[in-house]
Design a protein around this motif. Sequence first.
Motif, mmCIF file in Angstrom:
data_model
loop_
_atom_site.group_PDB
_atom_site.id
_atom_site.type_symbol
_atom_site.label_atom_id
_atom_site.label_comp_id
_atom_site.label_asym_id
_atom_site.label_seq_id
_atom_site.Cartn_x
_atom_site.Cartn_y
_atom_site.Cartn_z
ATOM 1 N N PRO A 58 46.367 14.850 20.662
ATOM 2 C CA PRO A 58 47.236 15.737 19.877
ATOM 3 C C PRO A 58 48.695 15.723 20.315
ATOM 4 C CG PRO A 58 45.861 17.004 21.369
ATOM 5 C CD PRO A 58 45.398 15.588 21.478
ATOM 6 N N VAL A 59 49.003 15.222 21.528
ATOM 7 C CA VAL A 59 50.389 15.032 21.962
ATOM 8 C C VAL A 59 50.558 13.570 22.316
ATOM 9 C CG1 VAL A 59 52.132 15.628 23.687
ATOM 10 C CG2 VAL A 59 50.617 17.396 22.801
ATOM 11 N N ARG A 60 51.492 12.886 21.622
ATOM 12 C CA ARG A 60 51.577 11.435 21.709
ATOM 13 C C ARG A 60 52.984 10.996 22.124
ATOM 14 N NH1 ARG A 60 50.905 8.910 16.484
ATOM 15 N NH2 ARG A 60 52.208 10.570 15.669
ATOM 16 N N GLY A 61 53.154 10.723 23.379
ATOM 17 C CA GLY A 61 54.399 10.111 23.827
ATOM 18 C C GLY A 61 55.623 10.982 23.721
ATOM 19 N N VAL A 62 55.568 12.220 24.197
ATOM 20 C CA VAL A 62 56.716 13.135 24.149
ATOM 21 C C VAL A 62 57.629 12.870 25.341
ATOM 22 C CG1 VAL A 62 57.422 15.544 24.374
ATOM 23 C CG2 VAL A 62 55.551 14.924 22.836
ATOM 24 N N SER A 63 58.910 12.738 25.073
ATOM 25 C CA SER A 63 59.912 12.565 26.131
ATOM 26 C C SER A 63 61.026 13.577 25.914
ATOM 27 C CB SER A 63 60.493 11.147 26.111
ATOM 28 O OG SER A 63 59.490 10.174 26.358
ATOM 29 N N LEU A 64 61.387 14.277 26.960
ATOM 30 C CA LEU A 64 62.468 15.260 26.869
ATOM 31 C C LEU A 64 63.066 15.490 28.243
ATOM 32 C CD1 LEU A 64 61.426 18.341 27.990
ATOM 33 C CD2 LEU A 64 59.923 18.030 26.037
ATOM 34 N N ALA A 65 64.265 16.055 28.243
ATOM 35 C CA ALA A 65 64.940 16.384 29.496
ATOM 36 C C ALA A 65 65.746 17.651 29.304
ATOM 37 C CB ALA A 65 65.860 15.235 29.916
ATOM 38 N N LEU A 66 65.769 18.485 30.351
ATOM 39 C CA LEU A 66 66.557 19.712 30.336
ATOM 40 C C LEU A 66 67.475 19.731 31.538
ATOM 41 C CD1 LEU A 66 64.047 20.727 28.509
ATOM 42 C CD2 LEU A 66 64.738 22.993 29.272
ATOM 43 N N ARG A 67 68.712 20.124 31.296
ATOM 44 C CA ARG A 67 69.672 20.304 32.381
ATOM 45 C C ARG A 67 69.685 21.768 32.807
ATOM 46 N NH1 ARG A 67 72.233 17.045 28.679
ATOM 47 N NH2 ARG A 67 73.278 18.866 27.766
ATOM 48 N N PRO A 68 70.129 22.086 33.989
ATOM 49 C CA PRO A 68 70.187 23.478 34.437
ATOM 50 C C PRO A 68 70.993 24.342 33.466
ATOM 51 C CG PRO A 68 70.548 22.013 36.281
ATOM 52 C CD PRO A 68 70.536 21.145 35.057
ATOM 53 N N GLY B 210 58.323 23.024 14.724
ATOM 54 C CA GLY B 210 57.343 22.232 13.994
ATOM 55 C C GLY B 210 56.277 23.148 13.432
ATOM 56 N N GLU B 211 55.489 22.624 12.490
ATOM 57 C CA GLU B 211 54.406 23.403 11.910
ATOM 58 C C GLU B 211 53.294 23.615 12.936
ATOM 59 O OE1 GLU B 211 53.918 22.144 7.372
ATOM 60 O OE2 GLU B 211 54.272 20.414 8.666
ATOM 61 N N SER B 212 52.391 24.534 12.620
ATOM 62 C CA SER B 212 51.234 24.766 13.480
ATOM 63 C C SER B 212 50.427 23.476 13.599
ATOM 64 C CB SER B 212 50.348 25.876 12.902
ATOM 65 O OG SER B 212 51.045 27.099 12.858
ATOM 66 N N GLY B 213 50.014 23.168 14.816
ATOM 67 C CA GLY B 213 49.245 21.956 15.055
ATOM 68 C C GLY B 213 50.082 20.742 15.368
ATOM 69 N N SER B 214 51.415 20.909 15.467
ATOM 70 C CA SER B 214 52.267 19.746 15.739
ATOM 71 C C SER B 214 52.281 19.375 17.217
ATOM 72 C CB SER B 214 53.699 20.031 15.263
ATOM 73 O OG SER B 214 54.234 21.154 15.938
ATOM 74 N N GLY B 215 51.729 20.211 18.090
ATOM 75 C CA GLY B 215 51.672 19.880 19.519
ATOM 76 C C GLY B 215 52.693 20.593 20.372
ATOM 77 N N LYS B 216 53.381 21.587 19.820
ATOM 78 C CA LYS B 216 54.437 22.270 20.568
ATOM 79 C C LYS B 216 53.874 22.990 21.798
ATOM 80 C CE LYS B 216 55.540 25.031 17.209
ATOM 81 N NZ LYS B 216 54.387 24.728 16.335
ATOM 82 N N SER B 217 52.881 23.853 21.570
ATOM 83 C CA SER B 217 52.336 24.643 22.669
ATOM 84 C C SER B 217 51.609 23.769 23.682
ATOM 85 C CB SER B 217 51.388 25.718 22.138
ATOM 86 O OG SER B 217 52.089 26.654 21.343
ATOM 87 N N LEU B 218 50.899 22.750 23.216
ATOM 88 C CA LEU B 218 50.213 21.847 24.143
ATOM 89 C C LEU B 218 51.203 21.135 25.051
ATOM 90 C CD1 LEU B 218 47.289 20.095 22.224
ATOM 91 C CD2 LEU B 218 47.148 21.584 24.207
ATOM 92 N N PHE C 135 62.325 26.802 24.406
ATOM 93 C CA PHE C 135 61.928 27.814 23.428
ATOM 94 C C PHE C 135 61.118 27.152 22.324
ATOM 95 C CE2 PHE C 135 62.433 30.654 19.842
ATOM 96 C CZ PHE C 135 62.392 31.920 20.407
ATOM 97 N N ILE C 136 59.881 27.605 22.149
ATOM 98 C CA ILE C 136 58.970 27.009 21.172
ATOM 99 C C ILE C 136 58.813 27.961 19.997
ATOM 100 C CG2 ILE C 136 56.612 26.204 20.801
ATOM 101 C CD1 ILE C 136 56.537 25.601 23.836
ATOM 102 N N SER C 137 58.961 27.418 18.784
ATOM 103 C CA SER C 137 58.835 28.262 17.599
ATOM 104 C C SER C 137 58.573 27.401 16.379
ATOM 105 C CB SER C 137 60.109 29.094 17.400
ATOM 106 O OG SER C 137 60.012 29.906 16.240
#
Length: 607
Positions: A304-314, A322-330, A488-490
């Motif tokens: 359900p989560v396929r190859g997510v890449s992200l980075a956060l700075r301080p 995304g819609e429900s089931g898009s993998g945000k919470s996972l 922030f997930i929504s």
Amino acid sequence: MALLKKPLGVTAAVLLVLVLGLALMAPLLWQERADAVHPTEILQGPSAAHPVGTDLLGRDILARVLVATRLSVGLALLATGIGVGVGLLLGTAPTLLGRRAGRWITAVVNIAVAFPTLLLALFFAVIFGVGAKGAVLAIGFATAPAFARLTQTMAAAVSGRDFIAAARIAGVGRVRVLVRHVLPNIAEPLVVSATMAAGSALLAFASLSFLGLGVQAPGYDWGRLLGEGLAQIYIHPAGALAAGVAVVVAAMAFNLTGEAVARGFAAMDPDKPRGVVAGTPAPVGEGSLLHVENLRVSYGDVTPVRGVSLALRPGEAVGIVGESGSGKSLTALAIARLIESPGRVDADRLEFLGADLRHGDHRELLGTSLAMVFQDPMTSLNPTHKVGRQLAEVVREHQGADRRTAWRRAVDRLGAVRIPDAARRARQLPHELSGGMRQRAMIGMGVMASPRLIIADEPTTALDVTVQRRVLELLADVRAAEGAALLFISHDVTVVGQVCDRVLVMYAGRIVEDLPTASLARDARHPYTRALVAAVPSMTTDRDRPLAVIPGRPPDPHALPAGCAYAPRCPRATGRCRTEDPALTVHEDGRRVACWHAEAHLEGAAS
């Protein structure tokens, strides 16, 4: 006390007091009479001197039945205690050891539950030997499987609640989670079950003694007395039935007490619920706080989560929509290491504050530097503990603070998140707070240890618009005060636009666009992002026209299409979209888009 006003409660209380009173007092009052032998009065029928007659040695049967109450009830309670203790150990094993290690214990319990309790008791009686000690162990171990099954079921239901995940994020160990968070929430059905198990144990113990496997001479309990009287039942029925009546009355006392306790709990709380495409690495600046490359979450053959890449700075605020089931919470749960078996988390890189989260135990790091705010504050807070106590647990666990210091810190944090009269509110249970206050308390729990990153998983979904605005303002204030980054997930792009600096749009388990918040409304390049924005009504929306919707349904993770997952719903889809899945590529302005027609949008905008 309300139970004592109802017929069931009164009956249970009277019978239980009678049985326990006899267990304590009968040997003191009638022991001498029960042991007195009268050769001239052998096998006499009921009389004024002997209300239910005498036995083969002329002893008073009624006195012996009354005196046997202590041994019969005491051994039954001891066996129940052993069964409850062993059942708790077996039932909580999956919670303590993890699903993989606890699987074998669960299998053994499932097999044992398939056999009748008395049959198991006979089996264990052969192993432990004849006598009172062997019978106690046999009945105790025979009672354990049913209690273990109930414990497993209840613990599994509670372990999936958000407040357990919050405790784990806070760095609370498995034993402490079990003792402080799981067991208090399943105590009510366990107490009821244990009370009723005492009645069953009493019957089982009498059965073993009746068969000659329990109490041995010169000792005697109700089962042994029943066996002695059975031989004379046709010529002396009263002597045989006295012990049987005692067993029935005592078992009824325990069973009715369990039923009364169950109804009492229900009255107190009637509403209480019983194929992977690797993405292009995210652009990373110097001193990244969180760096994720090619994150994958799989459950067997489903990913359900396929190859997510992200980075956060301080200090940066990044939204995931995304819609429900898009993998945000996972995705958030995988970063926080809250995915358990059978789920599997893989990543080419998963670093937080320079530590590799893929290897080793980072409980201390995740419990102090990472905070998580869940969607439903009612399930995120333990309903059996005071709010202040739950906040104080964070600093007691990680900073070794004493009880008083931790409590003061908890009250201070509740005040910092704008909860009025924080000292009083800290002493209240979660259900005594409003929804907005509970969500603020969850944010307060997150900032107990001055986190560097706050993951907020749809924290405003369950709130009304007014409270939602206040919570968003509070998150912004907390970020400014603590210098923390925010993930922030929504599903609401409007809310994300108010809070975040940058937006990640997810669809079918992968990021399809990464863009600045300022470009979200008018300069999004992926058709899905533009459809999400268009689906949100505004003050200028024509009320005479139907609301904009995204046609079709999100794809089933079990059967993703061969090409772009959004192609069946996309108005721009071509043959290439249906056969080739576009990679998440970095464009000249630094944005990342996974679409074959991203540049066509730019050309259309320019014209």
